[in-house]
Design an enzyme around this catalytic site. Sequence first.
Site, PDB file in Angstrom:
ATOM      1  N   LYS A 275       0.842  -1.192   0.000  1.00  9.53           N
ATOM      2  CA  LYS A 275       0.000   0.000   0.000  1.00  9.53           C
ATOM      3  C   LYS A 275       0.882   1.248   0.000  1.00  9.53           C
ATOM      4  O   LYS A 275       2.015   1.207   0.481  1.00  9.53           O
ATOM      5  CB  LYS A 275      -0.862   0.029   1.279  1.00  9.53           C
ATOM      6  N   ARG A 349     -10.106 -11.734   2.173  1.00  7.39           N
ATOM      7  CA  ARG A 349     -10.945 -12.803   1.619  1.00  7.39           C
ATOM      8  C   ARG A 349     -10.245 -14.159   1.692  1.00  7.39           C
ATOM      9  O   ARG A 349     -10.899 -15.191   1.809  1.00  7.39           O
ATOM     10  CB  ARG A 349     -11.366 -12.427   0.187  1.00  7.39           C
TER      11      ARG A 349
HETATM   12  N1  BES Z   1      -8.163  -3.871   4.462  1.00  6.41           N
HETATM   13  C1  BES Z   1      -8.295  -3.447   3.119  1.00  6.41           C
HETATM   14  C2  BES Z   1      -9.597  -2.715   2.865  1.00  6.41           C
HETATM   15  C3  BES Z   1      -9.733  -1.358   3.516  1.00  6.41           C
HETATM   16  C4  BES Z   1      -9.184  -0.232   2.930  1.00  6.41           C
HETATM   17  C5  BES Z   1     -10.451  -1.217   4.674  1.00  6.41           C
HETATM   18  C6  BES Z   1      -9.340   1.001   3.524  1.00  6.41           C
HETATM   19  C7  BES Z   1     -10.615   0.011   5.279  1.00  6.41           C
HETATM   20  C8  BES Z   1     -10.055   1.129   4.703  1.00  6.41           C
HETATM   21  C9  BES Z   1      -8.240  -4.674   2.201  1.00  6.41           C
HETATM   22  O1  BES Z   1      -7.437  -5.711   2.627  1.00  6.41           O
HETATM   23  C10 BES Z   1      -7.706  -4.205   0.889  1.00  6.41           C
HETATM   24  O2  BES Z   1      -6.581  -3.836   0.845  1.00  6.41           O
HETATM   25  N2  BES Z   1      -8.544  -4.252  -0.138  1.00  6.41           N
HETATM   26  C11 BES Z   1      -8.164  -3.825  -1.421  1.00  6.41           C
HETATM   27  C12 BES Z   1      -8.722  -4.810  -2.404  1.00  6.41           C
HETATM   28  C13 BES Z   1      -8.149  -4.692  -3.783  1.00  6.41           C
HETATM   29  C14 BES Z   1      -6.686  -5.035  -3.782  1.00  6.41           C
HETATM   30  C15 BES Z   1      -8.912  -5.625  -4.688  1.00  6.41           C
HETATM   31  C16 BES Z   1      -8.759  -2.441  -1.644  1.00  6.41           C
HETATM   32  O3  BES Z   1      -9.844  -2.163  -1.141  1.00  6.41           O
HETATM   33  O4  BES Z   1      -8.098  -1.640  -2.286  1.00  6.41           O
HETATM   34 MN    MN Z   2      -5.431  -5.476   1.986  1.00 11.91          MN
END
Ligand code: BES
Ligand code: MN
Length: 498
Positions: A275, A349
């Site tokens: 990230k 997931r």
């Molecule tokens: N934990 C995150 C989702 C999230 C982001 C929760 C911001 C709360 C605030 C999750 O693991 C994630 O990174 N999801 C990705 C999915 C994508 C890679 C398909 C996302 O939401 O960008």
């Molecule tokens: Mn994630």
Amino acid sequence: MDFTFSSSALPTSGTLVATAKADAVLSKSAQVFDKLTNGAVAKAVEAEGFTGKKGEVLEILAPAGMDAHRLVLVGVGKVEELLLTDIENMGGALYKRLSPKHPEAVAVTLDGLAVAGQSADVATAHLAAGMILRSYRFDTYKTKKDDDRKPSIGSVALHVSDIKEAEAAFLRLQAVAEGVFLTRQLVSEPPNKLYPETFADEARKLEELGVKVTVLGEKKLKELGMGALLAVGMGSERESKVAIMEWQGAKDRKEAPVALVGKGVTFDTGGISLKPAAGMEDMKFDMGGAGVVFGAMKALAGRKAKANVVGICGLVENMPAGNAQRPSDIVTSYSGKTVEVLNTDAEGRLVLADILSYVQEKHKPRAIVDLATLTGAMIIALGHDYAGIFSNSDELSEGLTQAGKTVDEKVWRLPLDDCYDSLLNSEAADMKNIGGRPAGSITAAQFLQRFIENDTPWVHIDIAGTAWAGKESATAAKGATGYGVRLLDQLVADRYES
Ligand code: BES
Ligand code: MN
Ligand code: ZN
């Protein structure tokens, strides 16, 4: 802050709280105050432009003619429109207003105000619950003991007509509030303190409430074949864990349980699909789903819910490292299905897939509710007030929506459909772990649905937007909200208690 319920006349010293309706119509006690103070209450109402609308507060200090330090009027607005959650919010507003002044003794009366078909005694218990909920602060790591400045209230005396009824309602709400506090605490903890092992230790603390706790470590998880969950934790120095909590409260101990399933990613860097730095600190709350499951188990056991409930949480840390999983890795899940991991940041997931399969095989639940801070797209879709829900059951989804209205933890259903499911088809494995940018929250839910067998009623709650709040609410300071504990407690009460 301790609470006592009493049916004798309101005291005349300390801080006295009574209500006023819309158009500043004073309640019985407020009228008594007005008489005793020779019209000071009516004068203050006039001077302040107090209208008695819901949530409005008026304070009169050192009223002449009375012993009290302070008289407080709380607006309840139009009585026929009042909900119990409004009364909780009133309690929260009252706490916020009074606690910085450290009143020793506060006495409150609703003067027989019945709310939404419930007695004033029950409503009064909800007011107390609102005060409790608003009082939570996360100050574990503050070393300056500025206790003097810490908001607090000594004791609260609540005036009711049937003490037993009020106390019974209060004990139950208090147990639920303790569950909410546990969730807020866990979600607030920093990831150097709360990691899979220490998180699992928190589960063991529920044993004293009669919860059976089992913790599985990596050796056992490997033996079981939880290849999807373990892949997420591969790059972490911390050992991945699965915590299982069983509460047997139903008359029939053999009755199939309700399963509560939580994503417990104690920190989500994204892994090799790293990230960006800005905002990454938010990912300490990526264990929010598990936090809610822990809090709900504490609430249900604490109030001795007459239902069988199993909570299961996958506790892992998602780190980039030489031994971390790579984008394009193919992993074999507990179900035997293979997953092509195209983005290591879509890790929640993977964790949920394995524990969903496991809980179905081991516990044969009558219904499954999973909670997860699963997708950033959820925040884009619904913001911070509603959580998105996804379900294979109209009935369960409707039940959850109703429960959400009752406790004011709102949910909104989004669709599941084969057209979304097919976005997860992979060239190389049974599925891939991402479906592209469009409908990101839905494709994440479709992924989970691939691990639900035999149409077991299931609902997925994406709490990415509701687990943490950037601003305070009536019953919570800013930060971890505890959203979901009251929702699950209400769902169990409405649908699964014998
Ligand atoms: N934990 C995150 C989702 C999230 C982001 C929760 C911001 C709360 C605030 C999750 O693991 C994630 O990174 N999801 C990705 C999915 C994508 C890679 C398909 C996302 O939401 O960008
Ligand atoms: Mn994630
Ligand atoms: Zn995550």
